[in-house]
Every structure is written in structure tokens, then in C-alpha cells.
Design a protein around this motif. Structure first.
Motif, PDB file in Angstrom:
ATOM      1  N   HIS A 187       0.943  -1.215   0.119  1.00  9.75           N
ATOM      2  CA  HIS A 187      -0.013  -0.098  -0.024  1.00  9.75           C
ATOM      3  C   HIS A 187       0.766   1.410  -0.126  1.00  9.75           C
ATOM      4  O   HIS A 187       0.440   2.306   0.288  1.00  9.75           O
ATOM      5  CB  HIS A 187      -0.915   0.054   1.221  1.00  9.75           C
ATOM      6  N   LYS A 188       2.273   1.132  -0.133  1.00  8.58           N
ATOM      7  CA  LYS A 188       3.109   2.298  -0.002  1.00  8.58           C
ATOM      8  C   LYS A 188       3.643   2.286  -1.504  1.00  8.58           C
ATOM      9  O   LYS A 188       4.139   1.330  -1.930  1.00  8.58           O
ATOM     10  CB  LYS A 188       4.082   2.239   1.002  1.00  8.58           C
ATOM     11  N   PRO A 189       4.040   3.575  -1.897  1.00  3.84           N
ATOM     12  CA  PRO A 189       4.833   3.609  -3.088  1.00  3.84           C
ATOM     13  C   PRO A 189       6.382   2.837  -2.980  1.00  3.84           C
ATOM     14  O   PRO A 189       6.898   2.587  -3.994  1.00  3.84           O
ATOM     15  CB  PRO A 189       5.190   4.986  -3.259  1.00  3.84           C
ATOM     16  N   SER A 190       6.795   2.639  -1.684  1.00  2.43           N
ATOM     17  CA  SER A 190       8.087   2.280  -1.602  1.00  2.43           C
ATOM     18  C   SER A 190       8.128   0.651  -1.781  1.00  2.43           C
ATOM     19  O   SER A 190       9.089   0.169  -1.964  1.00  2.43           O
ATOM     20  CB  SER A 190       8.571   2.445  -0.065  1.00  2.43           C
ATOM     21  N   GLY A 191       6.748  -0.055  -2.039  1.00  2.00           N
ATOM     22  CA  GLY A 191       6.989  -1.321  -2.051  1.00  2.00           C
ATOM     23  C   GLY A 191       6.835  -2.168  -1.102  1.00  2.00           C
ATOM     24  O   GLY A 191       7.111  -3.360  -1.185  1.00  2.00           O
ATOM     25  N   GLU A 192       6.517  -1.556   0.243  1.00  4.45           N
ATOM     26  CA  GLU A 192       6.632  -2.507   1.534  1.00  4.45           C
ATOM     27  C   GLU A 192       5.518  -3.406   1.583  1.00  4.45           C
ATOM     28  O   GLU A 192       4.400  -3.221   1.028  1.00  4.45           O
ATOM     29  CB  GLU A 192       6.400  -1.569   2.514  1.00  4.45           C
ATOM     30  N   ILE A 193       5.987  -4.803   1.697  1.00  4.38           N
ATOM     31  CA  ILE A 193       4.966  -5.815   1.679  1.00  4.38           C
ATOM     32  C   ILE A 193       4.389  -5.879   3.060  1.00  4.38           C
ATOM     33  O   ILE A 193       4.917  -5.994   4.066  1.00  4.38           O
ATOM     34  CB  ILE A 193       6.093  -7.305   1.524  1.00  4.38           C
ATOM     35  N   LEU A 194       3.147  -5.970   2.980  1.00  8.13           N
ATOM     36  CA  LEU A 194       2.033  -6.126   3.868  1.00  8.13           C
ATOM     37  C   LEU A 194       1.709  -7.538   4.309  1.00  8.13           C
ATOM     38  O   LEU A 194       1.716  -8.066   5.601  1.00  8.13           O
ATOM     39  CB  LEU A 194       0.850  -5.183   3.745  1.00  8.13           C
ATOM     40  N   PHE A 195       1.520  -8.207   3.284  1.00  7.12           N
ATOM     41  CA  PHE A 195       0.689  -9.599   3.309  1.00  7.12           C
ATOM     42  C   PHE A 195       1.638 -10.560   2.294  1.00  7.12           C
ATOM     43  O   PHE A 195       1.795 -10.122   1.062  1.00  7.12           O
ATOM     44  CB  PHE A 195      -0.674  -9.930   3.066  1.00  7.12           C
ATOM     45  N   ILE A 196       1.835 -11.697   2.607  1.00  7.07           N
ATOM     46  CA  ILE A 196       2.463 -12.618   1.504  1.00  7.07           C
ATOM     47  C   ILE A 196       1.884 -14.027   1.810  1.00  7.07           C
ATOM     48  O   ILE A 196       1.821 -14.441   2.910  1.00  7.07           O
ATOM     49  CB  ILE A 196       3.867 -12.452   1.311  1.00  7.07           C
ATOM     50  N   GLY A 197       1.727 -14.907   0.630  1.00  4.46           N
ATOM     51  CA  GLY A 197       1.084 -16.246   0.783  1.00  4.46           C
ATOM     52  C   GLY A 197       2.367 -17.082   1.141  1.00  4.46           C
ATOM     53  O   GLY A 197       3.231 -16.970   0.964  1.00  4.46           O
ATOM     54  N   ILE A 247       7.924  -9.622   5.723  1.00  6.25           N
ATOM     55  CA  ILE A 247       6.833  -8.635   6.173  1.00  6.25           C
ATOM     56  C   ILE A 247       7.630  -7.304   6.184  1.00  6.25           C
ATOM     57  O   ILE A 247       8.548  -7.265   7.164  1.00  6.25           O
ATOM     58  CB  ILE A 247       5.823  -9.090   7.214  1.00  6.25           C
ATOM     59  N   GLY A 248       7.306  -6.157   5.767  1.00  2.98           N
ATOM     60  CA  GLY A 248       7.751  -5.057   6.196  1.00  2.98           C
ATOM     61  C   GLY A 248       9.055  -4.658   5.202  1.00  2.98           C
ATOM     62  O   GLY A 248       9.335  -3.565   5.214  1.00  2.98           O
ATOM     63  N   GLN A 249       9.415  -5.627   4.462  1.00 10.88           N
ATOM     64  CA  GLN A 249      10.770  -5.457   3.464  1.00 10.88           C
ATOM     65  C   GLN A 249      10.072  -4.923   2.228  1.00 10.88           C
ATOM     66  O   GLN A 249       8.932  -5.086   1.932  1.00 10.88           O
ATOM     67  CB  GLN A 249      11.405  -6.597   3.311  1.00 10.88           C
ATOM     68  N   ARG A 250      10.945  -4.050   1.154  1.00 16.55           N
ATOM     69  CA  ARG A 250      10.497  -3.966  -0.015  1.00 16.55           C
ATOM     70  C   ARG A 250      10.654  -4.978  -0.811  1.00 16.55           C
ATOM     71  O   ARG A 250      11.492  -5.870  -0.804  1.00 16.55           O
ATOM     72  CB  ARG A 250      11.588  -2.541  -0.542  1.00 16.55           C
ATOM     73  N   LEU A 251       9.748  -4.996  -1.697  1.00 21.75           N
ATOM     74  CA  LEU A 251       9.657  -5.934  -2.834  1.00 21.75           C
ATOM     75  C   LEU A 251      10.968  -6.420  -3.508  1.00 21.75           C
ATOM     76  O   LEU A 251      11.332  -7.426  -3.649  1.00 21.75           O
ATOM     77  CB  LEU A 251       8.451  -5.804  -3.599  1.00 21.75           C
ATOM     78  N   GLN A 252      11.437  -5.182  -3.843  1.00 18.15           N
ATOM     79  CA  GLN A 252      12.685  -5.421  -4.992  1.00 18.15           C
ATOM     80  C   GLN A 252      13.904  -5.882  -4.003  1.00 18.15           C
ATOM     81  O   GLN A 252      14.915  -6.317  -4.603  1.00 18.15           O
ATOM     82  CB  GLN A 252      12.907  -4.052  -5.527  1.00 18.15           C
ATOM     83  N   GLU A 253      13.376  -5.792  -2.703  1.00 19.65           N
ATOM     84  CA  GLU A 253      14.958  -6.154  -1.972  1.00 19.65           C
ATOM     85  C   GLU A 253      14.941  -7.887  -1.387  1.00 19.65           C
ATOM     86  O   GLU A 253      15.864  -8.119  -1.072  1.00 19.65           O
ATOM     87  CB  GLU A 253      15.073  -5.403  -0.544  1.00 19.65           C
ATOM     88  N   VAL A 254      13.694  -8.241  -1.778  1.00 21.07           N
ATOM     89  CA  VAL A 254      13.275  -9.539  -1.457  1.00 21.07           C
ATOM     90  C   VAL A 254      13.634 -10.600  -2.312  1.00 21.07           C
ATOM     91  O   VAL A 254      13.984 -11.755  -2.285  1.00 21.07           O
ATOM     92  CB  VAL A 254      11.711  -9.853  -0.748  1.00 21.07           C
ATOM     93  N   VAL A 255      13.059 -10.181  -3.631  1.00 21.37           N
ATOM     94  CA  VAL A 255      13.112 -11.081  -4.786  1.00 21.37           C
ATOM     95  C   VAL A 255      14.428 -10.726  -5.768  1.00 21.37           C
ATOM     96  O   VAL A 255      14.640  -9.376  -5.778  1.00 21.37           O
ATOM     97  CB  VAL A 255      11.805 -10.853  -5.687  1.00 21.37           C
TER      98      VAL A 255
END
Length: 276
Positions: free
Chosen positions: A222-232, A247-255
Motif C-alpha cells: 500500500h506504499k509507493p516504496s513497495g513495502e510488503i504487507l501480506f504474502i502467501g 513482512i515490512g521489507q521492500r519487494l525489490q529487496e526480497v526477490v
């Protein structure tokens, strides 16, 4: 006849005023004694100037009046605060007896001030809290620690009709005339707790929805930064990471994305935000 002799009094002490030679009035204390001289009985009158004592008395009375006025003014001020406070205010003495019960407290519990005055504060708590409440009072009177004083906490309370409700309470202690008193500021948070419970339930339903959707809508931001709120769970399995690391990390930093994918995704996301 002399009234002193008629009353058979050997001494008469009374406050009088006398006129000084310069015309000023002097307060005096008159003393009259009966003495015998041969076959004769005489009266001895003594006059003591009490001007200074009278001035001190008048100053003392003035100071007392001023103090009483200040106390009355302060009492009226405190009464105004208690009577108009939005939150309930209850004052309890060292024996656990209610000495003050504000209008707001009356509205919260359903009791009138007359119904609770001089009664044990346990009547406002569930039966299971009685022993704990009494122990808190004993600890306070002995100068020992208690979990309630100086803190804001949520406890269960009991209305006049017997119904229980969540109550937010802040308890503080003071010493008045050498005796400890306890002042409780409280509010009924039934509606707030209901809202919190509904939010919690909605969040749990949303979490279950996310899990059920699995791979299709596994990640939400829900944030422009790409912060992950939920993940399956399915995505977590692919990434090989625990939920707490994601959870709480930016999408581009996880994948581990291919070069250029993250930049294009962020640009598309920002464009979507600007267009609404």
C-alpha cells in the motif's frame, strides 16, 4: 449594693475599654478582687492594657478568614473540575471506602453518589477482583509497590445492573492530612474495545483471504516504496524465506529480479498512483 458582692464572687475578669488621656480608646482586661481590712471589705480593681493582644487577635482572625476563603475558593475550583470532567473521577480512602463519586462516574456505573458514598470500592469491581483490589490497598498503605498506581490500564468493572464492561483507569495516590487517598480517573471503553475487536477480526479475515488466494494475489503493498504487507505461503515457499524476514521489507529487496524489471515495475506503479 455591689453586684460582685451580691453574687459572692471573689474575682471578676472581663474585657472592657477605657478612654486614654489623649482621647484614644484602649482595650483592657479588668480584674476585681474582694479583700478584707479589719472590719471593712474592700474591692481591688486591676486594669491590664491588652492593646497588643487585641491587635494580634484581630490579625489572627483576619488570616483565618483569608485562609478559609482561599480553601473555599480552591474547593469550589476542584468541585467544578470534578463535576464537569468528561471522565469519571472516584476518590478512595485508605480503607477502600468511596469519598468522592463524580457525575461522570455516576453515569458510567449507574449509581448515585449517595448510593456509593462510604461504601467499599469493591462494589464497582467483579467478584474475582475483590481480593486483588484489597491487596493493592494494603500495599499502598504500607508504602509498597502496586501495579495500578501511576499507570493507565484496562480492567473489568461492574455496573449497578450487574453487567460487566471494560474500563480504562488511571490511579494515583496522595496524602491528605497524613492519610493516603487514591484518585481514580476512568472511562467506559466498551465502544472502543468493540471497534478494536472488529478491526482485529477484519484483519484476520483479510489475512485468510490473502492466504486463500495464494499465488494469484500473494503480495500486497500500500506504499509507493513497495513495502510488503501480506504474502502467501506458496510465495514464501518459493522464496525460501520465513514470513518475519519478508513482512515490512521492500519487494525489490526480497526477490532477485532480472535487470530492469524493478525499475519498470516502480515506474508503472507511480504512474498508476498519479492517474488515481
Amino acid at each position: 449594693k455591689c453586684p460582685i458582692l451580691d453574687l459572692d464572687q471573689s474575682k471578676d475578669m472581663s474585657k472592657r475599654v477605657m478612654l486614654h488621656k489623649d482621647g484614644t480608646v484602649i482595650p483592657v482586661m479588668k480584674s476585681v478582687s474582694k479583700i478584707s481590712k479589719g472590719d471593712s471589705e474592700l474591692l481591688l480593681e486591676t486594669f491590664v492594657d491588652i492593646t497588643e493582644a487585641e491587635e494580634n487577635r484581630l490579625e489572627l482572625e483576619k488570616a483565618k478568614t483569608e485562609l478559609e476563603n482561599k480553601v473555599a475558593e480552591r474547593t469550589a475550583h476542584l468541585r467544578g473540575i470534578i463535576d464537569t470532567a468528561k471522565n469519571g473521577i472516584i476518590v478512595i480512602d485508605s480503607q477502600g471506602l468511596i469519598n468522592e463519586f463524580s457525575p461522570a462516574a455516576q453515569g458510567i456505573f449507574g449509581y448515585t453518589k449517595e448510593e456509593v458514598f462510604g461504601k467499599n470500592a469493591n462494589m464497582l469491581m467483579p467478584d474475582s477482583s475483590d481480593l486483588e483490589h484489597d491487596q493493592d490497598l494494603r500495599d499502598l498503605n504500607q508504602g509498597g509497590p502496586t501495579e495500578l498506581v501511576g499507570k493507565q490500564t484496562v480492567v473489568r468493572a461492574r455496573r449497578k445492573d450487574g453487567s460487566l464492561f471494560p474500563m480504562d483507569i488511571s490511579l494515583n495516590s496522595a496524602v491528605v492530612n497524613g492519610n493516603p487517598i487514591f484518585v481514580a480517573v476512568l472511562s467506559d471503553i466498551t465502544e472502543r474495545k468493540a471497534m478494536e475487536d472488529e478491526i482485529r477480526k477484519s484483519r484476520e479475515r483479510y489475512q485468510r483471504l490473502v492466504e486463500d488466494l495464494a499465488g494469484r494475489f500473494a503480495i500486497f503493498s500500500h506504499k509507493p516504496s513497495g513495502e510488503i504487507l501480506f504474502i502467501g505461503e506458496s510465495v514464501l515457499s518459493v522464496l525460501g524465506l520465513p514470513r518475519g524476514k519478508v513482512i515490512g521489507q521492500r519487494l525489490q529487496e526480497v526477490v532477485n529480479w532480472e535487470p530492469g524489471v524493478v525499475e519498470r515495475a516502480e515506474a508503472a506503479f507511480q504512474d498508476a498512483l498519479q492517474r488515481g
